[in-house]
Scaffold this motif. Sequence first.
Motif, PDB file in Angstrom:
ATOM      1  N   ARG A 318      14.573 -25.529  60.440  1.00 49.73           N
ATOM      2  CA  ARG A 318      14.220 -24.113  60.559  1.00 49.73           C
ATOM      3  C   ARG A 318      12.759 -23.875  60.165  1.00 49.73           C
ATOM      4  NH1 ARG A 318      16.599 -20.387  63.696  1.00 49.73           N
ATOM      5  NH2 ARG A 318      18.754 -19.913  63.141  1.00 49.73           N
ATOM      6  N   GLN A 321      10.542 -25.161  62.821  1.00 46.80           N
ATOM      7  CA  GLN A 321      10.633 -24.286  63.991  1.00 46.80           C
ATOM      8  C   GLN A 321       9.749 -23.049  63.804  1.00 46.80           C
ATOM      9  OE1 GLN A 321      14.392 -22.191  64.652  1.00 46.80           O
ATOM     10  NE2 GLN A 321      14.436 -23.057  66.725  1.00 46.80           N
ATOM     11  N   ARG A 324       5.979 -23.888  64.328  1.00 45.47           N
ATOM     12  CA  ARG A 324       5.716 -24.669  65.542  1.00 45.47           C
ATOM     13  C   ARG A 324       4.313 -24.437  66.098  1.00 45.47           C
ATOM     14  NH1 ARG A 324       9.470 -22.505  70.378  1.00 45.47           N
ATOM     15  NH2 ARG A 324       7.977 -23.770  71.516  1.00 45.47           N
ATOM     16  N   LEU A 331       7.535 -28.608  66.682  1.00 46.55           N
ATOM     17  CA  LEU A 331       8.722 -28.338  67.486  1.00 46.55           C
ATOM     18  C   LEU A 331       9.554 -29.608  67.634  1.00 46.55           C
ATOM     19  CD1 LEU A 331      10.477 -26.528  69.246  1.00 46.55           C
ATOM     20  CD2 LEU A 331       8.957 -27.036  71.174  1.00 46.55           C
ATOM     21  N   ALA A 334      11.272 -30.281  64.385  1.00 44.58           N
ATOM     22  CA  ALA A 334      12.410 -29.375  64.208  1.00 44.58           C
ATOM     23  C   ALA A 334      13.624 -29.900  64.958  1.00 44.58           C
ATOM     24  CB  ALA A 334      12.041 -27.972  64.700  1.00 44.58           C
ATOM     25  N   TRP A 335      13.400 -30.343  66.191  1.00 44.28           N
ATOM     26  CA  TRP A 335      14.506 -30.894  66.991  1.00 44.28           C
ATOM     27  C   TRP A 335      15.110 -32.114  66.301  1.00 44.28           C
ATOM     28  CZ3 TRP A 335      14.209 -35.746  69.654  1.00 44.28           C
ATOM     29  CH2 TRP A 335      15.329 -36.032  70.429  1.00 44.28           C
ATOM     30  N   LEU A 361      20.876 -24.652  68.325  1.00 43.36           N
ATOM     31  CA  LEU A 361      19.460 -24.859  68.010  1.00 43.36           C
ATOM     32  C   LEU A 361      18.918 -26.105  68.693  1.00 43.36           C
ATOM     33  CD1 LEU A 361      19.480 -23.936  64.220  1.00 43.36           C
ATOM     34  CD2 LEU A 361      18.278 -22.695  66.030  1.00 43.36           C
ATOM     35  N   ALA A 365      15.872 -26.070  71.292  1.00 39.65           N
ATOM     36  CA  ALA A 365      14.692 -26.905  71.036  1.00 39.65           C
ATOM     37  C   ALA A 365      14.410 -27.828  72.212  1.00 39.65           C
ATOM     38  CB  ALA A 365      14.890 -27.707  69.750  1.00 39.65           C
TER      39      ALA A 365
END
Length: 427
Positions: A318, A321, A324, A331, A334-335, A361, A365
């Motif tokens: 989170r 994200q 990003r 990004l 985050a993925w 999510l 992503a």
Amino acid sequence: MSFELTIADGKGKGSRFAFEAPDVTIGRGAENDVVLYDPGVSRTHARIQLQGADYFLLDNGSANGTELNGAVIEGAQRLRTGDQIRLGPILFRFEARKAAGDQATRITAQPVRNDETRVTATPAEQPRAVAPRAGGAMADASLAERLLALPKPMLLGIGGALALLVALIGASIARSAKSGGIACPDVVDTDDAQVVSLTFGHGMVDVDCGAKVAFGFTAPPQTRALLHYLGTRIAQPDEVEVQLNGVHVGWAPVAASRGEEQVVTLPDARLSKDGKNVVTFKQQKGRKEWTLAKVRVEMLAIAPGDLRRAREAYNLGRRKQEERRIAPRNLYDAWKYFVEARRYLEGLEPRPALYGEVAQLIKEAERDLEKECSRILFSGARFERYRQDEKAQLKFKEALLYFPGEDPSGCRKKARERISSTPLGGE
């Protein structure tokens, strides 16, 4: 009314496609009427729409815009014969046709494919390449060829032979227009990187497999297999059955022309002990058009369920994200954290509500990563088109910053393939 699109420049140059429809969509997604597999084309890029007596071109909020006669359009733009439409590297020529000359049957375009596309066999067999062929061989087509081989006087002497011949050839052309043109193997190898970019099923697809298509994959010990796919043109909840190694595991959900990507956890107990597995999609009702796209099997190393570690990974994801825009790779990071969180949640029974949120999510992503990849590669391709090689190479190298590792879109690999071994400024 109807219209024709001719590829004036780019892959498939010279190909012509005719439409009789009030609304035709163009994009990279398999659900479109015209499918263009290119990173510079958005999933639902543009559409041509009949408004009153004229066709209009509209952009569907694409990342790189839609050009009409060299200018990026805003709003609906009326089309005239001779107009040039550019989506990424593909340039179309538009031609309107009067109703009196239209055919009754709508002919839809085929996805633009690279002639080097290959589909390989199951991992259990020796890989077998299947070369593209021109539009699906039909028994009726061979009959038409035999009729054409007859002496002309004999044809003229048979009252209805000529009409029959025309009907057979017309039916063959109509079927060829819908056929994907690649022979369907007994089992498609999901390890082939090209598979995720192809559409399967029956009708307007890359690989026409009729009512059944099987995908092979290898699952190492202590892994969980997640099946990803996008199903479209499925009208009933019990129309397309999903089997794992010959055993029923579910039904593909109802999906119109724009379905939602599915992620299914394949039951561990049904996975083969030797690691070689086959997922089969079987159409149980009728022989209608149906489509599978973006098919892949994701492997997760089975970890003991740990809600605490899952929440830690979720919170880190989170944070990345939200940040990003600060660093290119956030990004992607985050993925990766969301995927890690799901791995710890997979081992919990029952799964907590967090599992569903994490799965969503991950999907969002991956979608955003795909858009980012398209934006970067399209910019690089545009610089290449205008012979600005140094700027193009910098763009492709930029992708390596956004994608420090591999992701489902394969962006890092695509970018590396475009990076020249010649140093910038070299000969």
